[in-house]
Write a protein that holds these residues in place. Structure first.
Motif, short mmCIF file in Angstrom:
data_model
loop_
_atom_site.label_atom_id
_atom_site.label_comp_id
_atom_site.label_asym_id
_atom_site.label_seq_id
_atom_site.Cartn_x
_atom_site.Cartn_y
_atom_site.Cartn_z
N UNK A 34 105.89 -49.09 51.08
CA UNK A 34 106.75 -50.30 50.41
C UNK A 34 106.39 -50.73 49.00
N UNK A 35 105.23 -50.33 48.67
CA UNK A 35 104.74 -50.76 47.28
C UNK A 35 105.14 -49.76 46.27
N UNK A 36 104.92 -48.25 46.87
CA UNK A 36 105.18 -47.15 46.02
C UNK A 36 106.62 -47.24 45.80
N UNK A 37 107.41 -47.39 46.75
CA UNK A 37 109.07 -47.32 46.83
C UNK A 37 109.44 -48.39 45.49
N UNK A 38 108.96 -49.62 45.69
CA UNK A 38 109.19 -50.27 44.50
C UNK A 38 108.85 -49.95 43.04
N UNK A 39 107.53 -49.35 42.99
CA UNK A 39 106.86 -49.16 41.62
C UNK A 39 107.60 -47.77 41.24
N UNK A 40 108.26 -47.00 41.97
CA UNK A 40 108.88 -45.79 41.53
C UNK A 40 110.47 -46.01 41.10
N UNK A 41 111.05 -47.21 41.59
CA UNK A 41 112.18 -47.71 41.26
C UNK A 41 112.13 -48.33 39.93
N UNK A 42 111.03 -49.06 39.66
CA UNK A 42 110.73 -49.72 38.39
C UNK A 42 110.60 -48.41 37.54
N UNK A 43 109.76 -47.56 37.66
CA UNK A 43 109.47 -46.29 36.69
C UNK A 43 110.91 -45.74 36.35
N UNK A 44 111.64 -45.28 37.30
CA UNK A 44 112.89 -44.74 37.18
C UNK A 44 113.90 -45.63 36.09
N UNK A 45 113.87 -46.86 36.65
CA UNK A 45 114.87 -47.77 35.87
C UNK A 45 114.13 -47.84 34.19
#
Length: 155
Positions: free
Chosen positions: A45-56
């Motif tokens: 869950x955290x990695x998914x959120x962090x990866x979304x932030x990274x991409x954005x």
């Protein structure tokens, strides 16, 4: 207001946005790497959120501001030359340092973008410690660039 001052102000704003993103993205990568030691489902869950932030961050802030900083930098270069009349400043040591700094920042930007893909694919081998230590690289490059331009070393 003249065109040079306008170009310079807009260039500075674009560089601030670009640098802010490049200083923050490695921190997100460090947080992502730290999740590897955590148990599921929190890790995913955290990695998914962090990866979304990274991409954005990369696509919405870092990439556009880099392009804008580059275009405005070319405009400044053109204006400084007297609209193409005198390119002698381009060979001054301070400008050579600035250009080398731009190349280094483009390289760092490319490295961060490539690393985001590896992180997203789960193939990154970089540790949180690596990302925290490398976090200041663009700022160190910027220090040299700003001082070379504002002091016009060797002019």
């Amino acid at each position: 207001m003249n065109a040079y001052d306008l170009a310079r102000g807009l260039h500075i704003l674009a560089v601030i946005a670009w640098m802010s993103g490049m200083l923050y993205l490695p921190r997100l990568y460090a947080y992502d790497a730290e999740q590897n030691d955590k148990a599921e489902p929190l890790r995913s869950e955290m990695q998914g959120l962090l990866r979304l932030w990274q991409t954005r961050l990369l696509r919405i802030i870092i990439n556009p501001s880099m392009i804008l900083a580059f275009v405005l930098g070319l405009w400044l270069f053109w204006l400084r030359s007297g609209n193409g009349a005198d390119w002698s400043f381009a060979h001054q040591p301070w400008m050579v340092v600035k250009i080398l700094g731009v190349i280094a920042l483009f390289g760092w930007h490319g490295f961060l973008a490539k690393s985001r893909k590896k992180i997203a694919n789960g193939t990154s081998t970089r540790s949180s410690k690596f990302w925290r230590m490398s976090n200041e690289i663009p700022f160190l490059i910027a220090i040299v660039m700003v001082l070379s331009v504002t002091l016009e070393w060797g002019a």
